[in-house]
Design a protein around this motif. Structure first.
Motif, PDB file in Angstrom:
ATOM      1  N   SER A 149       0.845  -1.196   0.000  1.00 55.00           N
ATOM      2  CA  SER A 149       0.000   0.000   0.000  1.00 55.00           C
ATOM      3  C   SER A 149       0.876   1.240   0.000  1.00 55.00           C
ATOM      4  O   SER A 149       2.053   1.200   0.369  1.00 55.00           O
ATOM      5  CB  SER A 149      -0.932   0.009   1.226  1.00 55.00           C
ATOM      6  N   THR A 150       0.278   2.350  -0.408  1.00 60.59           N
ATOM      7  CA  THR A 150       0.934   3.652  -0.365  1.00 60.59           C
ATOM      8  C   THR A 150       0.431   4.395   0.862  1.00 60.59           C
ATOM      9  O   THR A 150      -0.719   4.832   0.905  1.00 60.59           O
ATOM     10  CB  THR A 150       0.642   4.467  -1.638  1.00 60.59           C
ATOM     11  N   LEU A 151       1.276   4.521   1.867  1.00 59.62           N
ATOM     12  CA  LEU A 151       0.972   5.282   3.063  1.00 59.62           C
ATOM     13  C   LEU A 151       1.764   6.595   3.000  1.00 59.62           C
ATOM     14  O   LEU A 151       2.479   6.855   2.044  1.00 59.62           O
ATOM     15  CB  LEU A 151       1.349   4.487   4.318  1.00 59.62           C
ATOM     16  N   TRP A 152       1.635   7.406   4.020  1.00 62.62           N
ATOM     17  CA  TRP A 152       2.482   8.601   4.109  1.00 62.62           C
ATOM     18  C   TRP A 152       2.672   8.977   5.561  1.00 62.62           C
ATOM     19  O   TRP A 152       1.867   8.620   6.420  1.00 62.62           O
ATOM     20  CB  TRP A 152       1.929   9.750   3.278  1.00 62.62           C
ATOM     21  N   TYR A 153       3.803   9.602   5.855  1.00 61.61           N
ATOM     22  CA  TYR A 153       4.097  10.010   7.225  1.00 61.61           C
ATOM     23  C   TYR A 153       4.108  11.532   7.296  1.00 61.61           C
ATOM     24  O   TYR A 153       4.499  12.223   6.355  1.00 61.61           O
ATOM     25  CB  TYR A 153       5.410   9.401   7.721  1.00 61.61           C
ATOM     26  N   HIS A 154       3.661  12.053   8.439  1.00 61.37           N
ATOM     27  CA  HIS A 154       3.572  13.508   8.592  1.00 61.37           C
ATOM     28  C   HIS A 154       3.499  13.866  10.062  1.00 61.37           C
ATOM     29  O   HIS A 154       3.257  13.010  10.924  1.00 61.37           O
ATOM     30  CB  HIS A 154       2.356  14.065   7.837  1.00 61.37           C
ATOM     31  N   ASP A 155       3.702  15.128  10.354  1.00 61.21           N
ATOM     32  CA  ASP A 155       3.605  15.593  11.730  1.00 61.21           C
ATOM     33  C   ASP A 155       2.168  15.468  12.223  1.00 61.21           C
ATOM     34  O   ASP A 155       1.211  15.546  11.445  1.00 61.21           O
ATOM     35  CB  ASP A 155       4.050  17.052  11.826  1.00 61.21           C
ATOM     36  N   HIS A 156       2.031  15.289  13.559  1.00 62.42           N
ATOM     37  CA  HIS A 156       0.701  15.126  14.135  1.00 62.42           C
ATOM     38  C   HIS A 156       0.597  15.806  15.499  1.00 62.42           C
ATOM     39  O   HIS A 156      -0.196  15.394  16.351  1.00 62.42           O
ATOM     40  CB  HIS A 156       0.373  13.634  14.273  1.00 62.42           C
ATOM     41  N   ALA A 157       1.408  16.842  15.742  1.00 64.45           N
ATOM     42  CA  ALA A 157       1.413  17.504  17.047  1.00 64.45           C
ATOM     43  C   ALA A 157       0.091  18.214  17.309  1.00 64.45           C
ATOM     44  O   ALA A 157      -0.439  18.919  16.439  1.00 64.45           O
ATOM     45  CB  ALA A 157       2.564  18.509  17.118  1.00 64.45           C
ATOM     46  N   ALA A 158      -0.435  18.037  18.507  1.00 62.91           N
ATOM     47  CA  ALA A 158      -1.728  18.622  18.869  1.00 62.91           C
ATOM     48  C   ALA A 158      -1.715  20.132  18.671  1.00 62.91           C
ATOM     49  O   ALA A 158      -0.808  20.831  19.132  1.00 62.91           O
ATOM     50  CB  ALA A 158      -2.067  18.286  20.318  1.00 62.91           C
ATOM     51  N   HIS A 159      -2.738  20.628  17.943  1.00 64.49           N
ATOM     52  CA  HIS A 159      -2.962  22.049  17.706  1.00 64.49           C
ATOM     53  C   HIS A 159      -1.879  22.715  16.851  1.00 64.49           C
ATOM     54  O   HIS A 159      -1.910  23.935  16.670  1.00 64.49           O
ATOM     55  CB  HIS A 159      -3.127  22.815  19.032  1.00 64.49           C
ATOM     56  N   SER A 160      -0.944  21.920  16.318  1.00 64.49           N
ATOM     57  CA  SER A 160       0.111  22.476  15.468  1.00 64.49           C
ATOM     58  C   SER A 160       0.290  21.686  14.180  1.00 64.49           C
ATOM     59  O   SER A 160       1.181  22.000  13.393  1.00 64.49           O
ATOM     60  CB  SER A 160       1.447  22.507  16.227  1.00 64.49           C
ATOM     61  N   THR A 161      -0.536  20.665  13.972  1.00 65.16           N
ATOM     62  CA  THR A 161      -0.370  19.814  12.793  1.00 65.16           C
ATOM     63  C   THR A 161      -0.502  20.610  11.505  1.00 65.16           C
ATOM     64  O   THR A 161       0.276  20.446  10.568  1.00 65.16           O
ATOM     65  CB  THR A 161      -1.400  18.674  12.813  1.00 65.16           C
ATOM     66  N   SER A 162      -1.492  21.501  11.443  1.00 64.87           N
ATOM     67  CA  SER A 162      -1.742  22.264  10.218  1.00 64.87           C
ATOM     68  C   SER A 162      -0.513  23.070   9.821  1.00 64.87           C
ATOM     69  O   SER A 162      -0.066  23.043   8.673  1.00 64.87           O
ATOM     70  CB  SER A 162      -2.956  23.175  10.413  1.00 64.87           C
ATOM     71  N   ARG A 163       0.063  23.788  10.780  1.00 61.43           N
ATOM     72  CA  ARG A 163       1.259  24.582  10.490  1.00 61.43           C
ATOM     73  C   ARG A 163       2.449  23.691  10.145  1.00 61.43           C
ATOM     74  O   ARG A 163       3.183  23.950   9.179  1.00 61.43           O
ATOM     75  CB  ARG A 163       1.611  25.449  11.697  1.00 61.43           C
ATOM     76  N   ASN A 164       2.672  22.637  10.911  1.00 59.01           N
ATOM     77  CA  ASN A 164       3.868  21.818  10.725  1.00 59.01           C
ATOM     78  C   ASN A 164       3.863  21.101   9.379  1.00 59.01           C
ATOM     79  O   ASN A 164       4.900  20.991   8.722  1.00 59.01           O
ATOM     80  CB  ASN A 164       4.005  20.822  11.872  1.00 59.01           C
ATOM     81  N   VAL A 165       2.691  20.599   8.969  1.00 60.97           N
ATOM     82  CA  VAL A 165       2.603  19.961   7.659  1.00 60.97           C
ATOM     83  C   VAL A 165       2.733  21.006   6.555  1.00 60.97           C
ATOM     84  O   VAL A 165       3.413  20.775   5.543  1.00 60.97           O
ATOM     85  CB  VAL A 165       1.290  19.170   7.533  1.00 60.97           C
TER      86      VAL A 165
END
Length: 472
Positions: A149-165
């Motif tokens: 499968s094609t997965l992906w990894y990304h930031d998931h910090a609470a309340h900061s995910t939108s900015r970090n990604v």
């Protein structure tokens, strides 16, 4: 005295969620640099090199750090990266062979790493509160006991995910297996991953991020970090893996040649059989794989991959272009059957209901009326017990609903059976305004604390996420 974040959200909510979109578009008007469409070549994603290997495990090291890159011509943009790559390097894994990744945080903010779609123990899932402090490191273990499968990894910090990604913390994670290898699908240079994101830029080339609770919409479409790129293709079959890595934007993929797309995989891997369709919708977090046979086109043909959900005034109705070259020998094939997929029961003994809505008094997006609280557990599913989840959207915006740890099989969308492109294994599903979806899932292999949430990252941060504790 400056307003608090909560006061700002309350003011925005009082005006209604729909009022926020024009505001965000006005903000993006300050994004000065632009580039002609299809002026730059698509960048192939780097593959992460192993640090070491043994009989059971491949080991990797990643450092999260800032880097200056060229995205818009003539401008330098500071981004946040995994090992200096934008997007991050691709991790290539094998089914049932472990991957261990040591992440070191060289940024000035706390982070965490979630591999989206992975079946992993809770301490390697990237829980939003399981943070890596600046200067610290954490080791994540991925057993990869799942199909190709094609997965992906990304930031998931609470309340900061939108900015970090938005700043760049995202990369592809691909699992292969013997079933997939035996199909003789296009491979090597003819198997290309495309991470689609939208971004806006300030006049100096810096990223123009707006911490909105409603939506983060860029006016420039990037594929693998390049604006509206072109890809030179030979006259033969290609396998294209599309990842919607945008914060909010939904895409509907279509070829401007009018030819149909042949979908072969969704979030959880190969479909049971190829699905031929005029277009494919792709919400944030979703992945889709297609095979396109460019042998059907004469050399010199140019084909635009369109976005039917975009608009022509800012170019978001186009994604990238394929420039067809001379025919090439093609030993790959597209079989009529791809994988045998066992169906989960459609009548599980446990049914759970979830309502997605906006709390207009707080300006927060909520699940069953409650905002995210890491000290609260909302559901306690039991391992290996199938459950039916009914997710209803009473708000005016679509929500891509994502669950951690498990894949699911969609039973119905707005009262009708799902298309063949959505019927097999998925981990994220779009829930349109005023509708509901039903799916059946089963949590396997691990117990502990996980989350489920909207994958519009603005909604996730503000605060459409809840917690479950999987029990033995």
């Amino acid at each position: 005295m400056p307003l608090t974040r909560r006061q700002v959200l309350q003011m925005m909510a009082a005006g209604g969620a729909a009022m926020l979109v024009p505001f965000e578009r006005a903000m993006s008007a300050f994004a000065a640099p632009s580039t002609p469409q299809f002026a730059v070549a698509l960048k192939k994603l780097k593959v992460l090199a192993k640090t070491s290997s043994d009989s059971t495990t491949d080991y990797y090291d990643i450092v999260m750090r800032p880097a200056s890159v060229t995205i818009m011509p003539g401008k330098t943009t500071e981004v946040w990266t995994y090992n200096g790559s934008y997007p991050g390097p691709t991790i290539k894994a094998k089914s049932n062979r472990r991957v261990v990744v040591r992440h070191t945080n060289g940024l000035g903010v706390p982070t965490t790493v979630h591999t989206h779609g992975a079946n992993v123990p809770p301490d390697s899932d990237g829980h939003p509160t399981d943070l890596i402090a600046p200067g610290a490191a954490k080791t994540y273990t991925y057993p990869n006991t799942q199909v190709a499968s094609t997965l992906w990894y990304h930031d998931h910090a609470a309340h900061s995910t939108s900015r970090n990604v938005y700043m760049g913390l995202a990369g592809a994670y691909q699992i292969s297996d013997r079933v997939e290898a035996a199909l003789n699908l296009p491979t090597g240079a003819y198997d290309i991953t495309c991470i689609i994101q939208d971004r806006s830029f300030n006049a100096d080339g810096s990223l123009a991020f707006v911490d909105s609770h409603n939506s983060v919409l860029g006016d420039t479409i990037l594929v693998n970090g390049r604006p509206w790129p072109r890809l030179a293709v030979a006259g033969r079959k290609y396998r294209l893996r599309f990842v919607n890595g945008s914060n909010t934007r939904e895409y509907e993929l279509r070829l401007d040649s009018g030819a149909s797309l042949t979908q072969i995989a969704s979030d959880g891997g190969l479909l049971s059989a190829p699905f031929v369709t005029p277009s494919i919708r792709l919400s944030p977090g979703e992945r889709v794989e297609v095979v396109i046979d460019f042998a059907a086109y004469a050399a010199g043909t140019r084909i635009v991959l369109q976005n039917l959900k975009g608009v022509s005034t800012d170019g978001t109705d186009s994604i990238m272009r394929f420039d067809v070259g001379s025919p090439e020998a093609d030993l790959s094939s597209l079989p009529s059957s791809l994988r045998t997929i066992a169906r989960l029961t459609s009548t599980p003994t446990v049914t759970r209901n979830f309502t997605l809505s906006l709390n207009t008094s707080t300006g927060l997006w909520v699940i069953n009326g409650q905002s995210f609280d890491p000290n609260r557990v909302d559901v306690q599913p039991k391992i290996n017990v199938p459950e039916k989840w009914v997710v209803t959207n009473t708000s005016g915006m679509a929500h891509p609903f994502h669950i951690h740890l498990a894949m699911f099989q969609l039973l119905q969308r707005a009262g009708t059976p799902p298309s063949a492109g959505e019927r097999d294994w998925k981990d994220t599903v779009r829930v349109d305004p005023g509708t509901s979806v039903e799916f059946v899932t089963k949590f396997t292999n691990y117990t502990g604390r996980y989350v489920y949430h909207c994958h519009n990252l603005a909604h996730e941060d503000h605060d459409m996420m809840a917690q479950m504790n999987v029990l033995a």
